[in-house]
Structure formats: structure tokens, C-alpha cells
Design a protein around this motif. Structure first.
Motif, mmCIF file in Angstrom:
data_model
loop_
_atom_site.group_PDB
_atom_site.id
_atom_site.type_symbol
_atom_site.label_atom_id
_atom_site.label_comp_id
_atom_site.label_asym_id
_atom_site.label_seq_id
_atom_site.Cartn_x
_atom_site.Cartn_y
_atom_site.Cartn_z
ATOM 1 N N SER A 23 0.847 -1.195 0.000
ATOM 2 C CA SER A 23 0.000 0.000 0.000
ATOM 3 C C SER A 23 0.878 1.239 0.000
ATOM 4 O O SER A 23 2.107 1.136 0.147
ATOM 5 C CB SER A 23 -0.886 0.004 1.249
ATOM 6 N N GLY A 24 0.214 2.399 -0.111
ATOM 7 C CA GLY A 24 0.948 3.653 -0.132
ATOM 8 C C GLY A 24 1.600 3.986 1.193
ATOM 9 O O GLY A 24 2.759 4.392 1.244
ATOM 10 N N ALA A 25 0.844 3.824 2.273
ATOM 11 C CA ALA A 25 1.394 4.148 3.596
ATOM 12 C C ALA A 25 2.616 3.272 3.901
ATOM 13 O O ALA A 25 3.620 3.754 4.426
ATOM 14 C CB ALA A 25 0.330 3.956 4.673
ATOM 15 N N GLU A 26 2.523 2.012 3.547
ATOM 16 C CA GLU A 26 3.677 1.129 3.747
ATOM 17 C C GLU A 26 4.867 1.573 2.911
ATOM 18 O O GLU A 26 6.014 1.470 3.338
ATOM 19 C CB GLU A 26 3.318 -0.302 3.334
ATOM 20 N N PHE A 39 0.162 14.638 2.985
ATOM 21 C CA PHE A 39 -0.464 13.326 3.184
ATOM 22 C C PHE A 39 0.470 12.214 2.738
ATOM 23 O O PHE A 39 0.886 12.161 1.582
ATOM 24 C CB PHE A 39 -1.789 13.228 2.412
ATOM 25 N N HIS A 40 0.795 11.323 3.670
ATOM 26 C CA HIS A 40 1.664 10.196 3.329
ATOM 27 C C HIS A 40 1.086 8.867 3.787
ATOM 28 O O HIS A 40 1.789 7.862 3.821
ATOM 29 C CB HIS A 40 3.055 10.412 3.929
ATOM 30 N N GLY A 41 -0.200 8.862 4.155
ATOM 31 C CA GLY A 41 -0.839 7.621 4.575
ATOM 32 C C GLY A 41 -1.285 7.697 6.022
ATOM 33 O O GLY A 41 -1.137 8.727 6.684
ATOM 34 N N LEU A 53 10.545 11.813 -2.841
ATOM 35 C CA LEU A 53 9.356 12.358 -3.507
ATOM 36 C C LEU A 53 8.245 11.308 -3.487
ATOM 37 O O LEU A 53 8.376 10.250 -4.112
ATOM 38 C CB LEU A 53 9.694 12.786 -4.940
ATOM 39 N N ASP A 54 7.192 11.601 -2.749
ATOM 40 C CA ASP A 54 6.061 10.679 -2.637
ATOM 41 C C ASP A 54 5.223 10.776 -3.915
ATOM 42 O O ASP A 54 4.562 11.783 -4.156
ATOM 43 C CB ASP A 54 5.236 11.048 -1.392
ATOM 44 N N GLU A 55 5.279 9.715 -4.710
ATOM 45 C CA GLU A 55 4.531 9.689 -5.981
ATOM 46 C C GLU A 55 3.409 8.663 -5.928
ATOM 47 O O GLU A 55 2.990 8.114 -6.953
ATOM 48 C CB GLU A 55 5.490 9.400 -7.145
ATOM 49 N N VAL A 56 2.908 8.400 -4.725
ATOM 50 C CA VAL A 56 1.857 7.389 -4.564
ATOM 51 C C VAL A 56 0.615 7.761 -5.386
ATOM 52 O O VAL A 56 0.007 6.909 -6.018
ATOM 53 C CB VAL A 56 1.501 7.200 -3.074
ATOM 54 N N GLN A 57 0.275 9.064 -5.395
ATOM 55 C CA GLN A 57 -0.922 9.488 -6.134
ATOM 56 C C GLN A 57 -0.585 10.064 -7.516
ATOM 57 O O GLN A 57 -1.294 9.832 -8.479
ATOM 58 C CB GLN A 57 -1.699 10.527 -5.313
ATOM 59 N N CYS A 58 0.511 10.815 -7.612
ATOM 60 C CA CYS A 58 0.785 11.541 -8.866
ATOM 61 C C CYS A 58 1.649 10.749 -9.839
ATOM 62 O O CYS A 58 1.836 11.167 -10.977
ATOM 63 C CB CYS A 58 1.434 12.894 -8.554
ATOM 64 N N ALA A 81 2.443 3.545 -5.216
ATOM 65 C CA ALA A 81 1.383 2.553 -4.929
ATOM 66 C C ALA A 81 0.254 2.837 -5.913
ATOM 67 O O ALA A 81 0.511 2.900 -7.107
ATOM 68 C CB ALA A 81 0.911 2.625 -3.477
ATOM 69 N N LYS A 82 -0.944 3.067 -5.409
ATOM 70 C CA LYS A 82 -2.134 3.372 -6.217
ATOM 71 C C LYS A 82 -2.066 2.871 -7.670
ATOM 72 O O LYS A 82 -2.368 1.719 -7.936
ATOM 73 C CB LYS A 82 -2.445 4.866 -6.142
ATOM 74 N N GLY A 83 -1.704 3.731 -8.608
ATOM 75 C CA GLY A 83 -1.820 3.424 -10.033
ATOM 76 C C GLY A 83 -1.041 2.222 -10.531
ATOM 77 O O GLY A 83 -1.412 1.613 -11.536
HETATM 78 C C1 LIG Z 1 -2.958 7.607 -0.968
HETATM 79 C C2 LIG Z 1 -1.644 8.135 -0.577
HETATM 80 C C3 LIG Z 1 -0.843 7.503 0.387
HETATM 81 C C4 LIG Z 1 -1.327 6.329 1.193
HETATM 82 O O1 LIG Z 1 -1.675 5.231 0.420
HETATM 83 P P1 LIG Z 1 -2.543 4.046 1.069
HETATM 84 O O2 LIG Z 1 -2.506 2.989 0.012
HETATM 85 O O3 LIG Z 1 -3.906 4.597 1.322
HETATM 86 O O4 LIG Z 1 -1.874 3.636 2.312
HETATM 87 C C5 LIG Z 1 0.427 8.009 0.615
HETATM 88 N N1 LIG Z 1 0.876 9.081 -0.039
HETATM 89 C C6 LIG Z 1 0.136 9.736 -0.955
HETATM 90 C C7 LIG Z 1 0.699 10.907 -1.670
HETATM 91 C C8 LIG Z 1 -1.162 9.294 -1.245
HETATM 92 O O5 LIG Z 1 -1.912 9.955 -2.127
#
Ligand SMILES: *Cc1c(COP(=O)(O)O)cnc(C)c1O
Length: 391
Positions: A95-98, A129-131, A213-218, A242-244
Motif C-alpha cells: 500500500s501507499g502508507a507502507e 499526506f503520506h498515509g 518524492l512521494d509519488e503514490v498518487q501523482c 502505490a495506487k496506479g
Molecule cells: C494515498 C496516498 C498515500 C497512502 O496510500 P494508502 O494505500 O492509502 O496507504 C500516501 N501518499 C500519498 C501521496 C497518497 O496519495
């Protein structure tokens, strides 16, 4: 019916029986244009035939084996991620938080491994936001997210978005890394300008600290490039994703340079599920599609069209819409006032979008969205804006 789920979500009264591409079909027989897509998760839309094939094929072979063994599908995914990006090594998560937590661990472990264990503080943007894990909420420094979850986790400092001087002042000899989202998603689609990112890289180089650089969403094509930071031509040291990347299947990862990866030794980190054959097979298929020639160019082209059309609506409704912002298909329509009613009206007109901070309506089509679907969204948004104006 009274729900047995705890109330950590304020859910909309809507459920779905199936999805196809950009559309969702509700249990009460209605068809919605879904520009939420699981919050930038379903990068290739619902029930994508390529992903269905990939998951079916792998599901008949092997789902899960321990990371005590080699996992060829994961090896292949990691190799492809490093060949296409700044990274030299990958650790999979779920997941993203992990992934952001692993990024923090990797940064700290690097300085530990070079004999600087006291260099362990992470500098983040206030209200980022990082989870939702204990460390990630403390990294965000958001009162709302940390409230009731004390004690405060030490090791994080915060600076204000855009405050480079404040940032510079906060870096001490205990700082290990600066961690920011390249584009703040939950925070309201706030884009860090290219010059800021480049300045951030310079500051980190000068202070000999790492840039996360947190790219979980972007990331993963959402911005029109594989990573959003590519627009600014900067190279980070560590990138959680994560996500995409899973197209709807849960998978996360942290990407890193060779230098940083040198701190990672057997036993220093792990996860039972991470990088399973099933998850990495699906992610490999997501990459097959996103790496197809011209795919990202198309994202860039269609998103330009979408931004243009949205800006026209903004110009016609300046009292309602303050700004259209974002990059690629990570789009925020910032209203002057609270966005809840606007989002509900869009839903009543069969367009699903989701909120973000700062009165922002987040619009997240799948990356393979068709022009006709963008046009339908534009038509609905314009209609709702007109109805708002009449009042
Ligand atoms: C969604 C998100 C997270 C957390 O991801 P989860 O899968 O919900 O744990 C972390 N960082 C960013 C930038 C996010 O958008």
C-alpha cells in the motif's frame, strides 16, 4: 440496514455491481461516469481486459509464496521499474502508507550504515499526506489526522508549503531527508512548481541529505509522464509508489538509488505479502499498457484538452470556481466555497468525483479515458455550474 462497519468513513449512499472502463453501474441500475477511479488507483479503468487476462492467468499458477524464495514476476517488475526510472533498486510493499514508511526506513538506514545514526529526522510539509499509519500521520503533521492517536512520534519536522527559507532553516545536522509529495493530492492538488523542485534538489545536495518524492498518487503516468518529477527534470533519491501501479490490485513499492540501497541488508526490512506473484503479475501488465508507445503522449494530449475546457468553464463561472489546477489527469477544481454540494450535484448528474482539501473537487479519470468521456464530463460540469449560477 445498520452497518457493522465502524464509522471511519462518511460513505455515500451508492454501491456498484460492475464497472467497465470509465463507467460504473450502480446496484439500483444507474450508469455513472467514474472520475474517481478508486482515487487514482484504477489507472486503466474498470474491468480492463488486459488486466483481467493477466490476473486470471497468474491465479491459475501461483498466488503467493514467501519472500524467502525468488519471485520471477517481482524480479521482472523491479527490473522494468529501474530500467525506466532514476532508480537502481526496489522494495515491494502492499500500500501507499507502507511504501512511504519504507521510504523513511530506507533513508534512516542509509545514514546508519555510513556511521551517522543520529542523522534520522525527516522534514515534511505541514498538512501533507503520506498515509494513515502511526508514522505516516506524524509525517503529515496534520492535526486532524493525528488527533487522538498520541503519543506524538518523534523524528519529523515540518515546514510550510512554498516556504523555502523556512525549509532551509529547519535543516539541521540531524536531518536525514526531505519528504514531499511532488503534487499534493489529498492536500488539494497543490503542484510544487518545477523551479521549487529543482531548488529542493539543490538544497538537499548542498546539505548532503536525501530527497524523497512521494509519488503514490501523482506517479505512474497520472501527470502525463511516468513520474511527476520528470516534468522538472530532477532526480530524487527515494520514491514511494502505490495506487496506479496495481491498476486496482493492492501493491506498493519504494524505489531508490544504488547509494541509498547500500544500507539495506538481509533482515533489515520485510513484509509477508509484498511483491507476491499475483500482485506483481498484475503490475507488470499495467506497465505493459503504460509503456506502450504513445500512451503517455496521449495522456498529456487529452489532459491538455480537459484543462482547457475546464478553464473555459471557470472563465464563465468565476464566482463559483476559483482555479483549475493540477498536472495531466490529476486535476483539482478549486471552488470559492465548500465543495460538498457541488460534488453531490455532479453525482446527481451521473458524474463521480471526489473532494480534496481547500474546497477542491478532485477529478481523476482513468489514464486511458476517451475524448467522448471527457466531453461528457465537461457537459455535466457545465450544467451543474449553470444550475449553481441560477440560484
Ligand atoms: C494515498 C496516498 C498515500 C497512502 O496510500 P494508502 O494505500 O492509502 O496507504 C500516501 N501518499 C500519498 C501521496 C497518497 O496519495
Amino acid at each position: 440496514m445498520i452497518s457493522a462497519l465502524a464509522k471511519n468513513y462518511n460513505r455515500r449512499k451508492l454501491a456498484f455491481k460492475k464497472g467497465k472502463g470509465s463507467f460504473l453501474y450502480s446496484t439500483n441500475g444507474k450508469k455513472y461516469l467514474d472520475f474517481v477511479q478508486g482515487i487514482a488507483v484504477n489507472s486503466l479503468g474498470h474491468a480492463n481486459p488486459y488486466l483481467i487476462k493477466a490476473i486470471n492467468k497468474q491465479s491459475k499458477k501461483v498466488w503467493h509464496v514467501s519472500n524467502a524464495f525468488n519471485i520471477p514476476e517481482g524480479e521482472r517488475l523491479a527490473k522494468r521499474l529501474t530500467q525506466k526510472t532514476f532508480a537502481d533498486a526496489v522494495i515491494f510493499q502492499n500500500s501507499g502508507a507502507e511504501a512511504t514508511e519504507a521510504a523513511i526506513k530506507v533513508a534512516r538506514r542509509y545514514f546508519y550504515s555510513i556511521g551517522k545514526p543520529k542523522k534520522n529526522r525527516i522534514l515534511c510539509i505541514k498538512n501533507s499526506f503520506h498515509g494513515r499509519t502511526i508514522a505516516a500521520i506524524n509525517a503529515s503533521g496534520s492535526k486532524k489526522m493525528t488527533e487522538g492517536f498520541g503519543p506524538k512520534v518523534n523524528g519529523f519536522d515540518h515546514f510550510k508549503f512554498g516556504d523555502h527559507n523556512g525549509l532551509k532553516k529547519m535543516i539541521t545536522n540531524k536531518t536525514a531527508a526531505v519528504m514531499v509529495e511532488t503534487i499534493m493530492g489529498e492536500g488539494g492538488i497543490k503542484v510544487i512548481p518545477d523551479w521549487c523542485l529543482r531548488d529542493l534538489r539543490k538544497i538537499c545536495n548542498k546539505k548532503k541529505i536525501l530527497l524523497i518524492l512521494d509519488e503514490v498518487q501523482c506517479g505512474i503516468g497520472r501527470s502525463g509522464k511516468f513520474f511527476a518529477f520528470e516534468h522538472a527534470k530532477v532526480k530524487p533519491d527515494i520514491v514511494p509508489i502505490a495506487k496506479g501501479i496495481g491498476g486496482g490490485f493492492p501493491i506498493g513499492a519504494v524505489l531508490m538509488t544504488k547509494k541509498v540501497a547500500s544500507g539495506i541488508v538481509p533482515g533489515s526490512h520485510g513484509s509477508t505479502y509484498a511483491g507476491s506473484p499475483l500482485a506483481t503479475s498484475v503490475a507488470n501488465e499495467v506497465l505493459n499498457q503504460i509503456f506502450k508507445k504513445g500512451f503517455l503522449k496521449k495522456v498529456e494530449k487529452i489532459s491538455k484538452y480537459f484543462h482547457n475546457e475546464l478553464n473555459k468553464i471557470k472563465d464563465d463561472h468565476k464566482k463559483l470556481i476559483k482555479e483549475v489546477r493540477g498536472v495531466g489527469l490529476l486535476i483539482g477544481i478549486k471552488l470559492h466555497n465548500d465543495q460538498s454540494k457541488f460534488i453531490k450535484k455532479l453525482e446527481d448528474n451521473k458524474l463521480l468525483v471526489i473532494r480534496a482539501a481547500e474546497n477542491v473537487v478532485r477529478v481523476l479519470p482513468p489514464l486511458n479515458v476517451k475524448k467522448s468521456e471527457i466531453d461528457l464530463a465537461i457537459k455535466i460540469i457545465r450544467k451543474v455550474c449553470n444550475e449553481f449560477n441560477e440560484k
